[in-house]
Scaffold this motif. Structure first.
Motif, PDB file in Angstrom:
ATOM      1  N   ASN A  99       0.869  -1.178   0.000  1.00 36.61           N
ATOM      2  CA  ASN A  99       0.000   0.000   0.000  1.00 36.61           C
ATOM      3  C   ASN A  99       0.906   1.227   0.000  1.00 36.61           C
ATOM      4  O   ASN A  99       1.581   1.489   0.984  1.00 36.61           O
ATOM      5  N   SER A 102      -0.475   6.064   1.560  1.00 35.15           N
ATOM      6  CA  SER A 102      -1.243   6.459   2.731  1.00 35.15           C
ATOM      7  C   SER A 102      -0.400   7.360   3.625  1.00 35.15           C
ATOM      8  O   SER A 102       0.773   7.088   3.847  1.00 35.15           O
ATOM      9  N   TYR A 108      -3.399  -2.398   6.921  1.00 38.96           N
ATOM     10  CA  TYR A 108      -4.539  -2.535   6.022  1.00 38.96           C
ATOM     11  C   TYR A 108      -4.822  -4.015   5.815  1.00 38.96           C
ATOM     12  O   TYR A 108      -3.888  -4.805   5.623  1.00 38.96           O
ATOM     13  N   ARG A 110      -7.731  -5.168   3.787  1.00 42.23           N
ATOM     14  CA  ARG A 110      -8.536  -5.455   2.596  1.00 42.23           C
ATOM     15  C   ARG A 110      -7.668  -5.461   1.350  1.00 42.23           C
ATOM     16  O   ARG A 110      -6.807  -4.593   1.169  1.00 42.23           O
ATOM     17  N   GLN A 111      -7.941  -6.373   0.462  1.00 40.45           N
ATOM     18  CA  GLN A 111      -7.172  -6.478  -0.783  1.00 40.45           C
ATOM     19  C   GLN A 111      -7.229  -5.175  -1.575  1.00 40.45           C
ATOM     20  O   GLN A 111      -6.237  -4.769  -2.195  1.00 40.45           O
ATOM     21  N   THR A 112      -8.386  -4.531  -1.533  1.00 34.71           N
ATOM     22  CA  THR A 112      -8.578  -3.317  -2.322  1.00 34.71           C
ATOM     23  C   THR A 112      -7.734  -2.149  -1.821  1.00 34.71           C
ATOM     24  O   THR A 112      -7.612  -1.141  -2.516  1.00 34.71           O
ATOM     25  N   GLU A 113      -7.144  -2.293  -0.653  1.00 27.31           N
ATOM     26  CA  GLU A 113      -6.283  -1.237  -0.112  1.00 27.31           C
ATOM     27  C   GLU A 113      -4.847  -1.363  -0.594  1.00 27.31           C
ATOM     28  O   GLU A 113      -4.013  -0.524  -0.265  1.00 27.31           O
ATOM     29  N   TYR A 114      -4.571  -2.411  -1.330  1.00 21.58           N
ATOM     30  CA  TYR A 114      -3.224  -2.646  -1.832  1.00 21.58           C
ATOM     31  C   TYR A 114      -3.185  -2.477  -3.343  1.00 21.58           C
ATOM     32  O   TYR A 114      -3.978  -3.068  -4.058  1.00 21.58           O
TER      33      TYR A 114
END
Length: 127
Positions: A99, A102, A108, A110-114
């Motif tokens: 990630n 940030s 983090y 969730r996959q969507t945060e990477y």
């Protein structure tokens, strides 16, 4: 941009240990929160562990808590996943993820945060 490369997977007997490594390219590694995920065929990729940019904060999935340890060395552009007391249900392809961007020294899950992923390394635990 961040490029990630995992290594260290293999075949191990139940109760054994493995140490996965993830090497990152570029000069932005210290700005990246890092995570490990895993996936088995036919299942969704699941969160395993995460560590903040500084390494001060870490977090684990309940299924690995007390057995796995995530660590990093920003000087070496590397993050590791030490896996002890392995079980057959730990068998999966393990992925390293980053990630970048940030402003917080946070973790983090969730996959969507990477935004950046490695190619994965296979871990097989025999019973």
């Amino acid at each position: 941009q961040v490029q990630l490369a995992e290594s260290g997977g293999g075949l191990v007997q139940a109760g054994g240990s493995l140490r996965l490594s993830c090497a990152a390219s570029g000069r932005t590694f210290s700005s990246c929160a890092m995570g490990w995920f895993r996936q088995t065929p036919g299942k969704e990729r699941e969160f395993v562990a995460a560590i903040s940019r500084s390494g001060a904060n870490s977090y684990y999935a309940d299924s690995v808590k007390g057995r796995f340890t995530i660590s990093r060395d920003n000087a070496k552009n590397s993050v590791w996943l030490q896996m002890n007391s392995l079980k057959p249900e730990d068998t999966a392809v393990y992925y390293c993820a980053a990630n970048l961007g940030s402003p917080y020294d946070d973790i983090y899950v969730r996959q969507t945060e990477y935004g950046y992923w490695g190619q994965g390394t296979q871990v097989t635990v025999s019973s």
